[in-house]
Write a protein that holds these residues in place. Structure first.
Motif, PDB file in Angstrom:
ATOM      1  N   LYS A 154       1.257   3.196   0.933  1.00  0.00           N
ATOM      2  CA  LYS A 154       1.387   1.854   0.373  1.00  0.00           C
ATOM      3  C   LYS A 154       1.376   0.827   1.491  1.00  0.00           C
ATOM      4  O   LYS A 154       1.962   1.044   2.546  1.00  0.00           O
ATOM      5  CB  LYS A 154       2.661   1.738  -0.449  1.00  0.00           C
ATOM      6  N   ALA A 155       0.715  -0.280   1.226  1.00  0.00           N
ATOM      7  CA  ALA A 155       0.575  -1.339   2.227  1.00  0.00           C
ATOM      8  C   ALA A 155       1.557  -2.470   1.956  1.00  0.00           C
ATOM      9  O   ALA A 155       1.958  -2.678   0.806  1.00  0.00           O
ATOM     10  CB  ALA A 155      -0.845  -1.893   2.177  1.00  0.00           C
ATOM     11  N   PRO A 156       1.957  -3.194   2.995  1.00  0.00           N
ATOM     12  CA  PRO A 156       2.771  -4.385   2.725  1.00  0.00           C
ATOM     13  C   PRO A 156       1.918  -5.423   2.004  1.00  0.00           C
ATOM     14  O   PRO A 156       0.705  -5.502   2.224  1.00  0.00           O
ATOM     15  CB  PRO A 156       3.192  -4.875   4.108  1.00  0.00           C
ATOM     16  N   PRO A 157       2.510  -6.215   1.128  1.00  0.00           N
ATOM     17  CA  PRO A 157       1.721  -7.189   0.370  1.00  0.00           C
ATOM     18  C   PRO A 157       1.215  -8.324   1.251  1.00  0.00           C
ATOM     19  O   PRO A 157       1.759  -8.563   2.327  1.00  0.00           O
ATOM     20  CB  PRO A 157       2.709  -7.708  -0.671  1.00  0.00           C
ATOM     21  N   PRO A 158       0.183  -9.030   0.795  1.00  0.00           N
ATOM     22  CA  PRO A 158      -0.320 -10.173   1.546  1.00  0.00           C
ATOM     23  C   PRO A 158       0.719 -11.293   1.597  1.00  0.00           C
ATOM     24  O   PRO A 158       1.588 -11.386   0.729  1.00  0.00           O
ATOM     25  CB  PRO A 158      -1.559 -10.632   0.769  1.00  0.00           C
ATOM     26  N   SER A 159       0.615 -12.134   2.603  1.00  0.00           N
ATOM     27  CA  SER A 159       1.521 -13.281   2.716  1.00  0.00           C
ATOM     28  C   SER A 159       1.227 -14.270   1.605  1.00  0.00           C
ATOM     29  O   SER A 159       0.098 -14.370   1.110  1.00  0.00           O
ATOM     30  CB  SER A 159       1.329 -13.968   4.065  1.00  0.00           C
ATOM     31  N   SER A 160       2.263 -15.018   1.213  1.00  0.00           N
ATOM     32  CA  SER A 160       2.077 -16.030   0.167  1.00  0.00           C
ATOM     33  C   SER A 160       2.973 -17.224   0.447  1.00  0.00           C
ATOM     34  O   SER A 160       3.969 -17.118   1.167  1.00  0.00           O
ATOM     35  CB  SER A 160       2.377 -15.446  -1.209  1.00  0.00           C
ATOM     36  N   TYR A 161       2.602 -18.347  -0.142  1.00  0.00           N
ATOM     37  CA  TYR A 161       3.297 -19.607   0.087  1.00  0.00           C
ATOM     38  C   TYR A 161       2.921 -20.529  -1.064  1.00  0.00           C
ATOM     39  O   TYR A 161       1.809 -20.451  -1.585  1.00  0.00           O
ATOM     40  CB  TYR A 161       2.822 -20.187   1.422  1.00  0.00           C
ATOM     41  N   ILE A 162       3.830 -21.401  -1.480  1.00  0.00           N
ATOM     42  CA  ILE A 162       3.540 -22.324  -2.584  1.00  0.00           C
ATOM     43  C   ILE A 162       3.914 -23.739  -2.158  1.00  0.00           C
ATOM     44  O   ILE A 162       4.975 -23.960  -1.585  1.00  0.00           O
ATOM     45  CB  ILE A 162       4.316 -21.938  -3.857  1.00  0.00           C
ATOM     46  N   VAL A 163       3.029 -24.688  -2.470  1.00  0.00           N
ATOM     47  CA  VAL A 163       3.269 -26.101  -2.184  1.00  0.00           C
ATOM     48  C   VAL A 163       3.094 -26.875  -3.485  1.00  0.00           C
ATOM     49  O   VAL A 163       2.144 -26.628  -4.234  1.00  0.00           O
ATOM     50  CB  VAL A 163       2.277 -26.641  -1.131  1.00  0.00           C
TER      51      VAL A 163
END
Length: 192
Positions: A154-163
């Motif tokens: 299993k891979a770490p999830p992609p980075s995310s950010y909300i504005v």
């Protein structure tokens, strides 16, 4: 030499007369008006790719977002609350699913899609400062995670950010940064 000076002057003048598209402001009201609601429904409100995501990643890969007030999109009312925002491409178009308790509550079309600038996550997501004990515990936890992740693939999830941003008039802009792509969503703040 005279020709070169003339060419340079022409380039400068045309740059002022015809500014590039990157300097022009985006008209979100027009994008909102031209965007249609989703033309499909999900069976039992279940995301068809949800199981793939949970098998591929070590933990939930999507950001949790809290709406503090109701927002509106073309006759749909999204009440205040907590939602997991899940970008998806369906039928050749991009949408963001607003999920609650594992079920898709709302399907909102993306009005604009761009690439995330290089280094965005590194500069905008602060690194927490840990005490020595917290650093030790973190290293032990990461060590166990690495061992079990390698065995489970299993891979770490992609980075995310909300504005979020309030636009002129009665509009909200929500930008979801997910992996290498950012998705723009436009809402009304009053029911129309």
């Amino acid at each position: 030499m005279k020709k070169q000076v003339i060419y340079i002057l022409i380039l400068i003048v045309t740059g002022f007369i015809f500014p590039s598209a990157s300097y022009c402001a985006t008209d979100y009201a027009t994008l909102y008006k031209n965007t249609n609601s989703a033309d499909f429904e999900l069976v039992h409100n279940i995301d068809p790719y949800q199981n793939e995501d949970y098998q591929k990643y070590a933990w939930s890969p999507f950001p949790l977002f809290r709406l503090s007030s109701d927002v509106y999109f073309k006759g749909q009312t999204i009440p205040a609350g907590y939602y997991i925002l899940t970008p998806r491409s369906m039928n050749g178009k991009d949408y963001v699913f607003f999920k609650e308790a594992g079920k898709v509550k709302y399907i909102i079309p993306v009005v604009k899609k761009e690439l995330v600038p290089v280094g965005f996550y590194h500069t905008n997501i602060p690194e927490p400062k840990y005490t020595k004990w917290q650093s030790f515990c973190r290293k032990v936890r990461n060590g166990f995670y690495t061992i079990f992740r390698n065995s489970s693939q299993k891979a770490p999830p992609p980075s995310s950010y909300i504005v979020t941003e309030i636009l002129e008039g009665d509009m909200y802009l929500i930008v979801v940064y997910y992996g290498e792509t950012k998705y723009y969503l436009v809402f009304k703040s009053v029911k129309s």
